[in-house]
Each structure stands twice: as C-alpha cells, then as structure tokens.
Design a protein around this motif. Sequence first.
Motif, PDB file in Angstrom:
ATOM      1  N   LYS A   1       0.833  -1.201   0.000  1.00 44.24           N
ATOM      2  CA  LYS A   1       0.000   0.000   0.000  1.00 44.24           C
ATOM      3  C   LYS A   1       0.873   1.259   0.000  1.00 44.24           C
ATOM      4  O   LYS A   1       0.622   2.196  -0.768  1.00 44.24           O
ATOM      5  CB  LYS A   1      -0.932   0.003   1.215  1.00 44.24           C
TER       6      LYS A   1
ATOM      7  N   GLU B   1       1.067   4.158  -2.885  1.00 45.03           N
ATOM      8  CA  GLU B   1       0.836   5.565  -2.545  1.00 45.03           C
ATOM      9  C   GLU B   1       2.029   6.433  -2.926  1.00 45.03           C
ATOM     10  O   GLU B   1       1.860   7.557  -3.397  1.00 45.03           O
ATOM     11  CB  GLU B   1       0.500   5.703  -1.062  1.00 45.03           C
ATOM     12  N   GLU B   2       3.241   5.918  -2.757  1.00 48.06           N
ATOM     13  CA  GLU B   2       4.451   6.652  -3.151  1.00 48.06           C
ATOM     14  C   GLU B   2       4.474   6.918  -4.657  1.00 48.06           C
ATOM     15  O   GLU B   2       5.110   7.856  -5.119  1.00 48.06           O
ATOM     16  CB  GLU B   2       5.709   5.884  -2.746  1.00 48.06           C
TER      17      GLU B   2
ATOM     18  N   GLY C   1       1.992   7.865  -6.307  1.00 47.30           N
ATOM     19  CA  GLY C   1       1.029   8.919  -6.622  1.00 47.30           C
ATOM     20  C   GLY C   1      -0.431   8.528  -6.553  1.00 47.30           C
ATOM     21  O   GLY C   1      -1.298   9.315  -6.921  1.00 47.30           O
ATOM     22  N   TYR C   2      -0.718   7.328  -6.089  1.00 47.32           N
ATOM     23  CA  TYR C   2      -2.108   6.877  -5.963  1.00 47.32           C
ATOM     24  C   TYR C   2      -2.632   7.197  -4.569  1.00 47.32           C
ATOM     25  O   TYR C   2      -1.893   7.180  -3.597  1.00 47.32           O
ATOM     26  CB  TYR C   2      -2.210   5.369  -6.230  1.00 47.32           C
ATOM     27  N   LYS C   3      -3.920   7.470  -4.492  1.00 51.21           N
ATOM     28  CA  LYS C   3      -4.567   7.775  -3.213  1.00 51.21           C
ATOM     29  C   LYS C   3      -5.764   6.841  -3.035  1.00 51.21           C
ATOM     30  O   LYS C   3      -6.233   6.235  -3.981  1.00 51.21           O
ATOM     31  CB  LYS C   3      -5.034   9.225  -3.198  1.00 51.21           C
ATOM     32  N   GLU C   4      -6.236   6.757  -1.797  1.00 48.90           N
ATOM     33  CA  GLU C   4      -7.425   5.945  -1.476  1.00 48.90           C
ATOM     34  C   GLU C   4      -7.300   4.517  -2.013  1.00 48.90           C
ATOM     35  O   GLU C   4      -8.174   4.024  -2.716  1.00 48.90           O
ATOM     36  CB  GLU C   4      -8.691   6.618  -2.007  1.00 48.90           C
ATOM     37  N   VAL C   5      -6.218   3.860  -1.667  1.00 48.14           N
ATOM     38  CA  VAL C   5      -5.973   2.474  -2.093  1.00 48.14           C
ATOM     39  C   VAL C   5      -6.920   1.558  -1.329  1.00 48.14           C
ATOM     40  O   VAL C   5      -6.919   1.536  -0.103  1.00 48.14           O
ATOM     41  CB  VAL C   5      -4.501   2.071  -1.839  1.00 48.14           C
TER      42      VAL C   5
ATOM     43  N   ALA D   1      -7.545   2.303  -6.791  1.00 49.60           N
ATOM     44  CA  ALA D   1      -7.047   3.536  -6.190  1.00 49.60           C
ATOM     45  C   ALA D   1      -7.436   4.720  -7.064  1.00 49.60           C
ATOM     46  O   ALA D   1      -7.954   4.542  -8.165  1.00 49.60           O
ATOM     47  CB  ALA D   1      -5.535   3.463  -6.033  1.00 49.60           C
ATOM     48  N   LYS D   2      -7.170   5.902  -6.562  1.00 54.17           N
ATOM     49  CA  LYS D   2      -7.435   7.115  -7.343  1.00 54.17           C
ATOM     50  C   LYS D   2      -6.116   7.749  -7.739  1.00 54.17           C
ATOM     51  O   LYS D   2      -5.177   7.808  -6.960  1.00 54.17           O
ATOM     52  CB  LYS D   2      -8.237   8.119  -6.525  1.00 54.17           C
ATOM     53  N   LYS D   3      -6.089   8.209  -8.984  1.00 57.58           N
ATOM     54  CA  LYS D   3      -4.940   8.974  -9.470  1.00 57.58           C
ATOM     55  C   LYS D   3      -5.488  10.071 -10.362  1.00 57.58           C
ATOM     56  O   LYS D   3      -6.293   9.799 -11.253  1.00 57.58           O
ATOM     57  CB  LYS D   3      -3.950   8.103 -10.229  1.00 57.58           C
TER      58      LYS D   3
ATOM     59  N   ASP E   1     -10.727   6.869 -10.687  1.00 59.12           N
ATOM     60  CA  ASP E   1     -10.524   5.511 -10.195  1.00 59.12           C
ATOM     61  C   ASP E   1      -9.693   4.729 -11.201  1.00 59.12           C
ATOM     62  O   ASP E   1      -9.864   4.876 -12.416  1.00 59.12           O
ATOM     63  CB  ASP E   1     -11.862   4.799  -9.990  1.00 59.12           C
TER      64      ASP E   1
END
Length: 103
Positions: A56, A60-61, A63-67, A82-84, A88
């Motif tokens: 995870k 996130e590193e 650049g993805y969020k809300e994994v 995830a969101k980028k 989605d």
Amino acid sequence: MNKITTISIGLLLSATAAFAQSETPKPSQTTPAVNTEQNPAAPVAGKNSFTEDQAKARIEEAGYKEVTGLKLDSQGVWRATAKKDGKDAGVSLDFQGNVTMAK
C-alpha cells in the motif's frame, strides 16, 4: 644480522602478508533489493515479499490515493483500486516493485 633481528623481521613480514590477504575487495557495483526503474513488462509474476502495508505504501508513493481492496493474487502481484488524478484506476505492484495502472 643477529638471530633476534632476523626472527623479528620475519615475524613482521609474515604478519603484514597475512593482514593484506585478509582484506576483502569492495564490490564495484551494488544491487538494490528493489528495482528503482520501471520494468516495461510489468507487472511481472513471481514470489512477492512485500507485506500488505508495504504494498500500500509503495502504491501511494507512486502517486495513488485511497488504495482499497488490496489483494495478493495467485501470480504474486498485489492488485487494488485507487485514485490517481481524481479518477478511479486498477493498480498493481509486482515483486520487483513496479507499480502499474491496469490497461
């Protein structure tokens, strides 16, 4: 030369030679545990040693969020949603550390 001087010089030379032989050469190149360059064939199947938390964090590193929904599949690839850039996306992390978006 006297006998004591000859023995002393011999012992000194022996110790110096032994010390020189015990030094190990330093590697000219280091190999990182995790590849820092993206493999164009990613995601690559293989035995994955990333824990869920590490996977995870690595996603996130990148650049993805809300994994969410992070699961290790039968090929050894971590997969999640995830969101980028506000959208989605399906995302994966392989054993080499490659983070890729599903096509």
